[in-house]
Design an enzyme around this catalytic site. Structure first.
Site, PDB file in Angstrom:
ATOM      1  N   GLY A   1       0.843  -1.204   0.000  1.00 29.88           N
ATOM      2  CA  GLY A   1       0.000   0.000   0.000  1.00 29.88           C
ATOM      3  C   GLY A   1       0.870   1.242   0.000  1.00 29.88           C
ATOM      4  O   GLY A   1       0.549   2.257   0.615  1.00 29.88           O
TER       5      GLY A   1
ATOM      6  N   GLN B   1      -1.832   7.629   0.919  1.00 29.77           N
ATOM      7  CA  GLN B   1      -1.459   8.883   1.582  1.00 29.77           C
ATOM      8  C   GLN B   1      -0.286   8.682   2.545  1.00 29.77           C
ATOM      9  O   GLN B   1       0.710   9.406   2.485  1.00 29.77           O
ATOM     10  CB  GLN B   1      -2.671   9.439   2.360  1.00 29.77           C
ATOM     11  CG  GLN B   1      -2.400  10.804   2.983  1.00 29.77           C
ATOM     12  CD  GLN B   1      -3.371  11.157   4.111  1.00 29.77           C
ATOM     13  OE1 GLN B   1      -4.133  10.315   4.584  1.00 29.77           O
ATOM     14  NE2 GLN B   1      -3.344  12.404   4.534  1.00 29.77           N
TER      15      GLN B   1
ATOM     16  N   TYR C   1     -15.210  -0.230   8.450  1.00 25.72           N
ATOM     17  CA  TYR C   1     -13.775   0.050   8.639  1.00 25.72           C
ATOM     18  C   TYR C   1     -13.388  -0.135  10.110  1.00 25.72           C
ATOM     19  O   TYR C   1     -12.413  -0.821  10.433  1.00 25.72           O
ATOM     20  CB  TYR C   1     -13.509   1.484   8.175  1.00 25.72           C
ATOM     21  CG  TYR C   1     -12.111   1.996   8.406  1.00 25.72           C
ATOM     22  CD1 TYR C   1     -11.022   1.433   7.756  1.00 25.72           C
ATOM     23  CD2 TYR C   1     -11.889   3.088   9.251  1.00 25.72           C
ATOM     24  CE1 TYR C   1      -9.747   1.932   7.953  1.00 25.72           C
ATOM     25  CE2 TYR C   1     -10.615   3.595   9.445  1.00 25.72           C
ATOM     26  CZ  TYR C   1      -9.550   3.011   8.797  1.00 25.72           C
ATOM     27  OH  TYR C   1      -8.293   3.507   8.994  1.00 25.72           O
TER      28      TYR C   1
ATOM     29  N   ASP D   1       2.062  -2.005  -4.401  1.00 23.39           N
ATOM     30  CA  ASP D   1       0.664  -1.560  -4.383  1.00 23.39           C
ATOM     31  C   ASP D   1      -0.043  -2.255  -5.546  1.00 23.39           C
ATOM     32  O   ASP D   1       0.621  -2.884  -6.383  1.00 23.39           O
ATOM     33  CB  ASP D   1       0.591  -0.023  -4.544  1.00 23.39           C
ATOM     34  CG  ASP D   1      -0.647   0.561  -3.869  1.00 23.39           C
ATOM     35  OD1 ASP D   1      -1.764   0.134  -4.217  1.00 23.39           O
ATOM     36  OD2 ASP D   1      -0.506   1.425  -2.984  1.00 23.39           O
ATOM     37  N   ILE D   2      -1.382  -2.091  -5.626  1.00 26.35           N
ATOM     38  CA  ILE D   2      -2.060  -2.646  -6.802  1.00 26.35           C
ATOM     39  C   ILE D   2      -2.026  -1.665  -7.971  1.00 26.35           C
ATOM     40  O   ILE D   2      -2.417  -1.981  -9.082  1.00 26.35           O
ATOM     41  CB  ILE D   2      -3.551  -3.025  -6.543  1.00 26.35           C
ATOM     42  CG1 ILE D   2      -4.259  -1.942  -5.730  1.00 26.35           C
ATOM     43  CG2 ILE D   2      -3.694  -4.389  -5.912  1.00 26.35           C
ATOM     44  CD1 ILE D   2      -5.762  -2.061  -5.777  1.00 26.35           C
ATOM     45  N   ARG D   3      -1.587  -0.432  -7.682  1.00 22.56           N
ATOM     46  CA  ARG D   3      -1.496   0.562  -8.762  1.00 22.56           C
ATOM     47  C   ARG D   3      -0.190   1.326  -8.599  1.00 22.56           C
ATOM     48  O   ARG D   3       0.410   1.299  -7.527  1.00 22.56           O
ATOM     49  CB  ARG D   3      -2.671   1.535  -8.675  1.00 22.56           C
ATOM     50  CG  ARG D   3      -2.676   2.257  -7.352  1.00 22.56           C
ATOM     51  CD  ARG D   3      -3.857   3.193  -7.155  1.00 22.56           C
ATOM     52  NE  ARG D   3      -3.908   3.606  -5.757  1.00 22.56           N
ATOM     53  CZ  ARG D   3      -3.362   4.717  -5.271  1.00 22.56           C
ATOM     54  NH1 ARG D   3      -2.751   5.563  -6.079  1.00 22.56           N
ATOM     55  NH2 ARG D   3      -3.435   5.008  -3.989  1.00 22.56           N
TER      56      ARG D   3
ATOM     57  N   ILE E   1      -5.107  11.910   9.464  1.00 22.58           N
ATOM     58  CA  ILE E   1      -3.754  12.333   9.088  1.00 22.58           C
ATOM     59  C   ILE E   1      -3.820  13.416   8.013  1.00 22.58           C
ATOM     60  O   ILE E   1      -4.469  13.239   6.979  1.00 22.58           O
ATOM     61  CB  ILE E   1      -2.917  11.135   8.571  1.00 22.58           C
ATOM     62  CG1 ILE E   1      -2.895   9.985   9.597  1.00 22.58           C
ATOM     63  CG2 ILE E   1      -1.493  11.579   8.233  1.00 22.58           C
ATOM     64  CD1 ILE E   1      -2.218  10.280  10.904  1.00 22.58           C
TER      65      ILE E   1
END
Ligand code: SER
Length: 318
Positions: free
Chosen positions: A9, A13, A143, A35-37, A173
């Site tokens: 990940g 951010q 979540y 990451d996946i992107r 954050i």
């Protein structure tokens, strides 16, 4: 022995700035971003990158084996607001990514794990001011439920299998480099962008919604600090309360007006108001301060100055 670190990940951010900092400390080639992107240019060009699907065990294990990884930071997650739109997906991502990493650690392939929890583990029945480390926890978002369950599993894997997993409950954050995605506290980032670009912002939380927040620099410091602490000083193996500042949309707007006097704020709350109303207003983080020496450095004023200064440069505004 040199560390080889995997950040899962890494394009999010927190993941972006965490990866850059870890590369600065440990050497770029020792910190694998995944990451996946793809992420932003600075991240992609600063060191190795691999595509990983965090819910696919083989995909995670493959990269850990390829690079002989000994520390994992699992930053992939679906946040509170998006999670309410895709509950099954949020549960699948947030839980299965954690199980994958905990199970790989249990097999002895990695030595240390960081996994973030959140103020979202608390719910409407939790005391709202100075929320204690140990208290009523009845989260009302998918979540929050996933983070609370995750905390229990972290503690379980530590007690049963000796997995060295460390965790903090991040507040909202605030940062300028990479945008947050799908959180309830995102207003406190958007407001700075729109103040500079449009001179006005409509907050999706009402003016008196006070929430615990933290500037990115402090969040990164805390993350690296807990990972560098001797294992015997990590007394809590679920997740540590962590705090810096608490403010309302009205208070952050007042601070921005000190630098941009014509800034206009208006309020139009949406479904995220309910989520915010279920969370604490301030957090007692004395255990983190006692056990591993946590201290924050940014208050609302210092954070605002830093945000506006950095975004002006980013947007090429004089
Ligand atoms: N910033 C997160 C959210 O709003 C809280 O962990 O979902």
């Amino acid at each position: 022995m040199s560390k080889t670190i995997l950040v899962i990940g890494a394009c999010g951010q927190i993941g972006t700035e965490l990866t850059l900092k870890l590369r600065e400390i440990n050497g770029a080639s020792n910190v694998i971003a995944s990451d996946i992107r793809e992420g932003d240019k600075e991240l992609m060009q600063s060191g190795p990158f691999e595509f990983i699907n965090a819910i696919d065990y083989d995909s995670v294990l493959g990269i850990i084996t390829k690079y002989n990884i000994n520390e994992v930071y699992l930053m992939a997650a679906m946040l509170s607001a998006t999670g309410e739109k895709f509950p099954a997906k949020a549960w699948e991502l947030n839980m299965n990514s954690l199980f994958n990493v905990l199970n790989i650690a249990k097999e002895g392939n990695i030595k240390k794990v960081f996994w973030p929890s959140s103020i979202a583990v608390f719910g409407p029945t939790t005391p709202k001011e100075n929320t204690p480390q140990e208290t009523v926890m009845e989260p009302s978002t998918v979540y929050g439920i996933s983070k609370q369950a995750g905390e229990r599993w972290c503690e379980y894997y530590f007690n049963k299998f000796g997995v060295d997993v460390r965790s903090i409950r991040y507040p909202g954050i605030i940062s300028w480099k990479t945008n947050p995605g799908g959180g309830t506290t995102d207003y406190a980032v958007e407001i700075y962008h729109e103040a500079l670009l449009k001179g006005a912002y409509t907050s999706f939380l009402n003016k008196e919604t006070k929430l615990p927040m933290m500037y990115m620099d402090d969040a990164i410091d805390a993350t690296i600090q807990i990972m560098n602490t001797k294992p015997e000083n990590i007394k809590i193996r679920s997740s540590y309360n962590l705090a810096a500042i608490s403010f309302t949309p009205e208070e952050i707007a007042e601070e921005i007006k000190k630098e941009i006097p014509d800034f206009k704020i208006s309020f139009k709350s949406d479904f995220r108001q309910n989520i915010a109303d279920s969370w604490p207003k301030s957090i007692d983080d004395s255990r983190a301060r006692e056990d591993w020496g946590w201290q924050h450095h940014f208050d609302l004023k210092k954070m605002s100055k830093n945000m506006l200064h950095s975004l002006k440069i980013k947007y090429n505004l004089s």
